[in-house]
Design a protein around this motif. Structure first.
Motif, PDB file in Angstrom:
ATOM      1  N   UNK A  62       0.946  -1.569   0.593  1.00 33.21           N
ATOM      2  CA  UNK A  62       0.236   0.016  -0.035  1.00 33.21           C
ATOM      3  C   UNK A  62       0.410   1.448  -0.128  1.00 33.21           C
ATOM      4  N   UNK A  63       0.740   2.129  -0.680  1.00 36.04           N
ATOM      5  CA  UNK A  63       1.543   3.256  -1.221  1.00 36.04           C
ATOM      6  C   UNK A  63       1.630   3.854   0.335  1.00 36.04           C
ATOM      7  N   UNK A  64       0.616   3.953   0.624  1.00 37.10           N
ATOM      8  CA  UNK A  64       0.553   4.402   2.357  1.00 37.10           C
ATOM      9  C   UNK A  64       1.485   4.385   3.522  1.00 37.10           C
ATOM     10  N   UNK A  65       2.184   2.674   2.906  1.00 39.92           N
ATOM     11  CA  UNK A  65       3.134   2.021   4.072  1.00 39.92           C
ATOM     12  C   UNK A  65       4.155   2.580   4.106  1.00 39.92           C
ATOM     13  N   UNK A  66       5.378   3.391   4.899  1.00 36.93           N
ATOM     14  CA  UNK A  66       6.106   3.395   4.192  1.00 36.93           C
ATOM     15  C   UNK A  66       7.609   2.827   3.684  1.00 36.93           C
ATOM     16  N   UNK A  67       7.111   1.062   4.159  1.00 36.44           N
ATOM     17  CA  UNK A  67       7.943   0.335   3.791  1.00 36.44           C
ATOM     18  C   UNK A  67       7.799  -0.158   2.145  1.00 36.44           C
ATOM     19  N   UNK A  68       6.424   0.020   1.466  1.00 36.64           N
ATOM     20  CA  UNK A  68       6.529  -0.238   0.235  1.00 36.64           C
ATOM     21  C   UNK A  68       6.396   1.167  -0.915  1.00 36.64           C
ATOM     22  N   UNK A  69       7.122   2.022   0.136  1.00 37.94           N
ATOM     23  CA  UNK A  69       6.661   2.848  -0.417  1.00 37.94           C
ATOM     24  C   UNK A  69       8.709   3.139  -0.643  1.00 37.94           C
ATOM     25  N   UNK A  70       9.085   2.125  -0.015  1.00 35.32           N
ATOM     26  CA  UNK A  70      11.055   2.097  -0.083  1.00 35.32           C
ATOM     27  C   UNK A  70      11.353   1.321  -1.280  1.00 35.32           C
ATOM     28  N   UNK A  88      15.334  14.104  -6.816  1.00 37.02           N
ATOM     29  CA  UNK A  88      15.272  12.692  -8.000  1.00 37.02           C
ATOM     30  C   UNK A  88      14.292  12.101  -8.745  1.00 37.02           C
ATOM     31  N   UNK A  89      13.642  11.987 -10.070  1.00 34.67           N
ATOM     32  CA  UNK A  89      12.425  12.579 -10.430  1.00 34.67           C
ATOM     33  C   UNK A  89      12.593  11.211 -10.503  1.00 34.67           C
ATOM     34  N   UNK A  90      12.332   9.426  -9.903  1.00 41.38           N
ATOM     35  CA  UNK A  90      12.194   8.709  -9.087  1.00 41.38           C
ATOM     36  C   UNK A  90      11.321   9.204  -7.901  1.00 41.38           C
ATOM     37  N   UNK A  91      11.954  10.003  -7.312  1.00 39.44           N
ATOM     38  CA  UNK A  91      11.834   9.957  -5.660  1.00 39.44           C
ATOM     39  C   UNK A  91      10.218  11.693  -5.884  1.00 39.44           C
ATOM     40  N   UNK A  92      11.124  12.151  -6.991  1.00 36.41           N
ATOM     41  CA  UNK A  92       9.107  13.334  -7.056  1.00 36.41           C
ATOM     42  C   UNK A  92       7.963  12.758  -7.940  1.00 36.41           C
ATOM     43  N   UNK A  93       8.311  11.340  -8.169  1.00 38.14           N
ATOM     44  CA  UNK A  93       6.612  10.649  -8.702  1.00 38.14           C
ATOM     45  C   UNK A  93       6.343  10.483  -7.089  1.00 38.14           C
ATOM     46  N   UNK A  94       7.127   9.587  -7.051  1.00 42.08           N
ATOM     47  CA  UNK A  94       6.224   8.436  -5.770  1.00 42.08           C
ATOM     48  C   UNK A  94       5.964   9.366  -4.704  1.00 42.08           C
ATOM     49  N   UNK A  95       7.353  10.958  -4.491  1.00 41.64           N
ATOM     50  CA  UNK A  95       6.769  11.314  -3.103  1.00 41.64           C
ATOM     51  C   UNK A  95       5.309  12.780  -3.620  1.00 41.64           C
ATOM     52  N   UNK A  96       5.263  12.928  -4.457  1.00 39.47           N
ATOM     53  CA  UNK A  96       4.429  13.297  -5.239  1.00 39.47           C
ATOM     54  C   UNK A  96       2.672  12.535  -4.650  1.00 39.47           C
ATOM     55  N   UNK A  97       2.772  11.055  -5.218  1.00 35.17           N
ATOM     56  CA  UNK A  97       1.365  10.577  -5.458  1.00 35.17           C
ATOM     57  C   UNK A  97       1.179  10.372  -3.637  1.00 35.17           C
ATOM     58  N   UNK A  98       2.188  10.537  -2.581  1.00 35.22           N
ATOM     59  CA  UNK A  98       1.797   9.723  -1.466  1.00 35.22           C
ATOM     60  C   UNK A  98       1.338  11.258  -0.709  1.00 35.22           C
TER      61      UNK A  98
END
Length: 276
Positions: free
Chosen positions: A8-16, A244-254
């Motif tokens: 679940x993207x709300x979970x920190x380790x899924x986002x990791x 980083x683009x990868x980080x911006x994308x996932x953090x943006x979703x979160x």
């Protein structure tokens, strides 16, 4: 071959794992799939849960459909995917020096950074907002002091090299992000910047956590004797990760999900639902 991540993207380790998969170029390709796990599957008693996929009933868990390999620990999942596709963010395991430096960095991330950011996160955010548990100021102070001491070590390392394991980005740098981002957003780690996102409690009432801001002089940290802010190399490293683009994308979703919610999901405060 398909890497299937259950979480679940709300979970920190899924986002990791998701951030690392994004950096490896897997997200958006047929080789990677994120399957959402509803919190009810983890938090509430349910007959028939398959403990072979997650012995501790935590997310995320993972399967490689090519060979049937199943994993349930977030950092192991990342390292497995990187080695399987020979991805640059992990060292070549035929170079003992690179591997040793990488393993040192992995030990620092887990033992000296994330352990304390997660405990501080619980005291400042999850405890009060998910469980209506008041912050234990003594514990929070202790965690902050420990992080400050550990940041001094990080500063010494990062003053000599761009990233924690050397001069090249590795997944261990990305491992730091999920729990520290939460804290940075609410001003819980002033060394990394101002708080940027207010929260409400799960019952809809206003949160009580003060968010440090430069306007009221609660941020930034006191300047050092020469007039500069402390930990400049740590902040430069952190800011480079945030760009980083990868980080911006996932953090943006979160962050988008957070902004659209009434408050942080109750489950995000449960330590038992997430893999390490």
């Amino acid at each position: 071959m398909v890497f299937v991540l259950y979480g679940n993207i709300m979970a920190t380790h899924t986002r990791l794992v998701y951030i690392c998969a994004q950096e490896m170029g897997l997200v958006g390709t047929p080789a990677f799939e994120l399957r959402n796990v509803d919190w009810s599957e983890i938090l509430y008693p349910k007959d028939g849960f398959d403990y072979d996929k997650s012995p501790f009933k935590r997310i995320p868990w993972f399967e490689d459909t090519e060979n049937g390999v199943r994993l349930f620990e977030s950092r192991a999942i990342v390292k497995y995917m990187a080695m399987k596709i020979n991805s640059p963010p992990i060292p070549r395991y035929d170079d003992p020096v690179d591997v040793a430096n990488f393993e040192v960095a992995c030990s620092l991330e887990l033992g000296d950074f994330t352990t304390y950011t997660k405990m501080l996160l619980y005291e400042l955010v999850h405890g009060s907002m998910a469980h209506q548990k008041p912050t234990d100021e003594h514990l929070a102070k202790s965690y902050r002091e420990t992080l400050t001491r550990n940041f001094e070590g990080y500063e010494r390392i990062l003053s000599k090299q761009r990233y924690l394991a050397g001069d090249k980005l590795s997944v261990v740098d990305l491992f730091h992000i999920p729990s520290a981002l939460w804290l940075a957003m609410v001003g819980g780690i002033p060394a990394l910047g101002e708080g940027t996102l207010p929260f409400t409690k799960s019952d809809g009432s206003d949160g009580t956590l003060p968010i440090p801001k430069s306007a009221d002089r609660t941020w930034p940290l006191p300047q050092t004797a020469d007039g500069t802010l402390p930990f400049p190399h740590l902040r430069e490293w952190w800011n480079s990760l945030m760009e980083l683009e990868s980080v911006r994308k996932v953090n943006g979703q979160f962050i988008e999900i957070m902004q659209n919610m009434r408050g942080p999901h109750r489950a995000e405060g449960h330590g038992e639902e997430e893999a390490k």
